[in-house]
Design a protein around this motif. Sequence first.
Motif, PDB file in Angstrom:
ATOM      1  N   MET A 196       0.822  -1.207   0.000  1.00 51.12           N
ATOM      2  CA  MET A 196       0.000   0.000   0.000  1.00 51.12           C
ATOM      3  C   MET A 196       0.859   1.260   0.000  1.00 51.12           C
ATOM      4  O   MET A 196       0.492   2.276  -0.586  1.00 51.12           O
ATOM      5  N   GLY A 197       2.025   1.203   0.652  1.00 45.59           N
ATOM      6  CA  GLY A 197       2.869   2.383   0.744  1.00 45.59           C
ATOM      7  C   GLY A 197       3.818   2.562  -0.413  1.00 45.59           C
ATOM      8  O   GLY A 197       4.455   3.606  -0.558  1.00 45.59           O
ATOM      9  N   ALA A 198       3.929   1.549  -1.272  1.00 44.37           N
ATOM     10  CA  ALA A 198       4.862   1.619  -2.393  1.00 44.37           C
ATOM     11  C   ALA A 198       4.254   2.415  -3.540  1.00 44.37           C
ATOM     12  O   ALA A 198       3.036   2.498  -3.674  1.00 44.37           O
ATOM     13  N   PRO A 199       5.078   3.039  -4.378  1.00 47.23           N
ATOM     14  CA  PRO A 199       4.556   3.720  -5.567  1.00 47.23           C
ATOM     15  C   PRO A 199       3.908   2.716  -6.507  1.00 47.23           C
ATOM     16  O   PRO A 199       4.235   1.524  -6.487  1.00 47.23           O
ATOM     17  N   VAL A 200       2.982   3.194  -7.315  1.00 45.23           N
ATOM     18  CA  VAL A 200       2.276   2.302  -8.241  1.00 45.23           C
ATOM     19  C   VAL A 200       3.255   1.602  -9.159  1.00 45.23           C
ATOM     20  O   VAL A 200       3.127   0.423  -9.460  1.00 45.23           O
ATOM     21  N   SER A 201       4.261   2.328  -9.615  1.00 44.57           N
ATOM     22  CA  SER A 201       5.235   1.764 -10.545  1.00 44.57           C
ATOM     23  C   SER A 201       6.645   1.903  -9.993  1.00 44.57           C
ATOM     24  O   SER A 201       6.976   2.888  -9.330  1.00 44.57           O
ATOM     25  N   ASN A 202       7.471   0.914 -10.253  1.00 42.41           N
ATOM     26  CA  ASN A 202       8.879   0.984  -9.857  1.00 42.41           C
ATOM     27  C   ASN A 202       9.614   2.101 -10.594  1.00 42.41           C
ATOM     28  O   ASN A 202      10.693   2.526 -10.181  1.00 42.41           O
ATOM     29  N   ARG A 203       9.058   2.557 -11.688  1.00 40.71           N
ATOM     30  CA  ARG A 203       9.717   3.585 -12.486  1.00 40.71           C
ATOM     31  C   ARG A 203       9.776   4.922 -11.748  1.00 40.71           C
ATOM     32  O   ARG A 203      10.553   5.799 -12.095  1.00 40.71           O
TER      33      ARG A 203
END
Length: 232
Positions: A196-203
């Motif tokens: 949930m806390g991670a950005p939608v994309s690794n980019r």
Amino acid sequence: MSETIGGAAASNLTSTSAIDEAIRLTGAFEQAARTHLAVMSLSARAIVRAWAEAEIAIQAARCSGEPNAAELPSAEEFRAAPHLAREEISREVITRWRAPGGQPLGDQDEDRVLYREGRWYLPLMGTDRPAMFLTERGQFERVTYAEYMQRAEAPLLIKSLSVPGILADDMPGWLPDRISTAACAAGVLARLDELMGAPVSNRAERVITHEYVFHHGVSKPNIPTIAISAIL
């Protein structure tokens, strides 16, 4: 000549139509994936979180010392398919030829019985014996029933549920690859919080750096007069 040209034109039209249809269906797939995977990701995380919170509550109750608390089933108990007892459907009396050993012939074999030269027999195929000779008919009670089925356990939901991200490097809705079979509910909640806390994309976390590409040499700068005086 005109027929050949016309045939080529028709073939080209068919090919173009096939390409258009392929492009249309590919676009429909992309739209469906983008729309539904986003919803599925939210649903998967909600289901996993509800499971983890229920398991934490069950473990707390089991340790509470309350009567019957130790007998609380897991949160996934409802997913198990219960055993099914043998269930009788019907009974009927039938008349059949008896095979050697006393068993009745099946329906299909009963229809294949032949009579020749004063003897009843069942032709046999794929065996060393050309025929099974029959000498007696009998009455049997045929009982039709649904067979017993044993209880079936469902695999652990957090290990079987999988919802990938939309793009190759998007964060998944839920993937079981980082969850061990013996994972505790608290660990699952921690993994959910991480997702949930991670950005939608690794980019979004790309490293910013520099590179230098040599173009050409330039003349050396003139030495300032002040610098020359200081040297002398």
